[in-house]
Scaffold this motif. Structure first.
Motif, PDB file in Angstrom:
ATOM      1  N   PHE A   1      10.875   2.338   0.393  1.00 17.74           N
ATOM      2  CA  PHE A   1      10.089   1.136   0.642  1.00 17.74           C
ATOM      3  C   PHE A   1      10.234   0.133  -0.495  1.00 17.74           C
ATOM      4  O   PHE A   1      10.152  -1.063  -0.290  1.00 17.74           O
ATOM      5  N   ARG A   2      10.424   0.606  -1.709  1.00 19.64           N
ATOM      6  CA  ARG A   2      10.556  -0.312  -2.828  1.00 19.64           C
ATOM      7  C   ARG A   2      11.870  -1.079  -2.781  1.00 19.64           C
ATOM      8  O   ARG A   2      11.949  -2.221  -3.207  1.00 19.64           O
ATOM      9  N   ASN A   3      12.902  -0.441  -2.265  1.00 20.13           N
ATOM     10  CA  ASN A   3      14.227  -1.056  -2.301  1.00 20.13           C
ATOM     11  C   ASN A   3      14.569  -1.841  -1.039  1.00 20.13           C
ATOM     12  O   ASN A   3      15.483  -2.638  -1.038  1.00 20.13           O
TER      13      ASN A   3
ATOM     14  N   ASP B   1       0.827  -1.209   0.000  1.00 23.01           N
ATOM     15  CA  ASP B   1       0.000   0.000   0.000  1.00 23.01           C
ATOM     16  C   ASP B   1       0.859   1.256   0.000  1.00 23.01           C
ATOM     17  O   ASP B   1       0.586   2.221  -0.711  1.00 23.01           O
ATOM     18  N   VAL B   2       1.917   1.233   0.826  1.00 23.66           N
ATOM     19  CA  VAL B   2       2.799   2.401   0.904  1.00 23.66           C
ATOM     20  C   VAL B   2       3.570   2.585  -0.390  1.00 23.66           C
ATOM     21  O   VAL B   2       3.781   3.702  -0.858  1.00 23.66           O
TER      22      VAL B   2
ATOM     23  N   PHE C   1       8.689   7.616   6.883  1.00 24.88           N
ATOM     24  CA  PHE C   1       8.012   7.833   5.602  1.00 24.88           C
ATOM     25  C   PHE C   1       6.987   8.957   5.712  1.00 24.88           C
ATOM     26  O   PHE C   1       6.893   9.822   4.836  1.00 24.88           O
ATOM     27  N   ALA C   2       6.210   8.948   6.818  1.00 22.98           N
ATOM     28  CA  ALA C   2       5.187   9.984   7.019  1.00 22.98           C
ATOM     29  C   ALA C   2       5.827  11.363   7.154  1.00 22.98           C
ATOM     30  O   ALA C   2       5.338  12.344   6.587  1.00 22.98           O
ATOM     31  N   ARG C   3       6.946  11.445   7.899  1.00 16.17           N
ATOM     32  CA  ARG C   3       7.637  12.741   8.040  1.00 16.17           C
ATOM     33  C   ARG C   3       8.157  13.245   6.704  1.00 16.17           C
ATOM     34  O   ARG C   3       8.019  14.425   6.369  1.00 16.17           O
ATOM     35  N   ASP C   4       8.775  12.325   5.933  1.00 13.54           N
ATOM     36  CA  ASP C   4       9.309  12.718   4.622  1.00 13.54           C
ATOM     37  C   ASP C   4       8.202  13.200   3.700  1.00 13.54           C
ATOM     38  O   ASP C   4       8.369  14.185   2.964  1.00 13.54           O
TER      39      ASP C   4
END
Length: 347
Positions: A84-86, A75-76, A103-106
């Motif tokens: 997240f992909r790597n 989902d992310v 991730f949310a902060r970025d």
């Protein structure tokens, strides 16, 4: 140093211990009443059951968590976050929580940056349309007047055509500056690096702008007499434009009977610093961080009457940064401003 186990291991060990304890108690009671088997048979069975339970529980828990965590990753990753992909998928909840929070902060920072850029884009488009609209309407007004019958009067025809030409020249000036700053921002404008005397370049600029400064009785001068040449390594044409834009800016915002002074000083290592200072109206503190933005004007009404494309300082900043040098501004409202930039000295 204490050994750290994965939380799923702890869960599996505890669960298998409880299963083994229950099985041992159950079999001990059954054996007491029915089978009468030797005690070590029971112990071996319980140990084997514990090991078997541990691996089954560990596998099932890992698989159970993996399926749900993988869905979170999937989902992310729809948001195309490269991290997240790597990364390999982790089933450790603390690690996953940390990654999702990062991730949310970025993403929050990215969204805020996009909002700022969108606001900047809207402001830029509004400024461009305003800068182009004024000379376009001026040219159109004079031409329409001529077409409506004023063309028959030779005096009026010549005067209106001359004014229309000035409007076209302003349009060309703005478009040329837009073209240059676009090339600078896209890194497609090459630099022709050479060795030259910065004193001669500054003197040429002062001579060129002397008549414009004299209209406001502004004195253009060096801070001292430079007898020896000061050789620098840069693009001569671009640096001349930088100095021209800075001196023009000081004239534009300078006071009647004021001065614009240029100085050259040794800087750290193999650098020199060129300063253009004046005793003009200066800039209020809140405006200084935005001085190098495209079309940004401190006095939006008065500055346009002075002409210019509104891109002069933005071009200055880009040219200096393309040389991997620094530009700085210091200003006190009502007392004047000083723009300075560094250049590499010739060896």
């Amino acid at each position: 140093m204490a050994i750290k186990f994965k939380k799923s291991y702890k869960f599996a060990i505890k669960s298998s211990f409880y299963i083994a304890l229950f099985s041992f108690g159950f079999l001990a009671i059954a054996n007491y009443y029915f089978a009468k088997l030797p005690f070590y048979y029971l112990l071996l069975f319980v140990i084997a059951l514990s090991i078997f339970s541990f691996f089954v529980l560990q596998y099932r828990v890992e698989y159970f968590i993996y399926k749900r965590v993988k869905k979170i990753y999937d989902d992310v990753s729809l948001l195309e976050n490269a991290n997240f992909r790597n990364q390999p998928i982790t089933t450790d909840m603390a690690t996953l929580t940390s990654e999702v929070q990062k991730f949310a902060r970025d993403k929050k920072l990215e969204i805020e940056s996009l909002k700022i850029r969108e606001e900047y884009r809207r402001e830029f488009l509004g400024n461009v349309s305003h800068e182009l609209k004024t000379p376009l309407f001026t040219v159109q007004g004079y031409l329409l007047t001529l077409l409506d019958g004023a063309m028959d009067d030779k005096h009026i025809r010549k005067k209106y055509l001359q004014r229309a030409e000035k409007g076209v020249e302003r349009l060309i000036y703005i478009v040329n500056d837009l073209d240059m700053i676009t090339k600078l921002e896209m890194d497609t404008l090459g630099l022709e690096i050479s060795e030259f005397n910065i004193v001669d370049v500054i003197q040429n600029v002062l001579d060129l702008l002397e008549m414009r400064a004299s209209k406001k009785n502004i004195l253009l001068t060096f801070d001292m007499k430079y007898v020896r040449p000061i050789k620098v390594v840069a693009d001569l044409e671009k640096i001349q434009q930088v100095i021209t834009n800075l001196v023009e800016n000081s004239i534009k915002y300078g006071k009647e009977n004021g001065t614009t002074e240029v100085s050259i000083e040794d800087f750290v290592n193999n650098k020199v610093i060129v300063k253009v200072s004046d005793n003009g109206e200066g800039v209020e503190k809140q405006h200084i961080p935005r001085l190098f933005e495209r079309f940004y004007r401190v006095d939006k009404s008065g500055a346009r009457s002075e002409g210019g494309s509104g891109l002069g300082l933005a071009i200055v900043k880009h040219i200096i940064e393309r040389h991997n040098e620094k530009i700085n501004v210091e200003s006190k409202f009502g007392k004047g401003s000083e723009f300075s930039f560094t250049l590499e000295k010739a060896k």
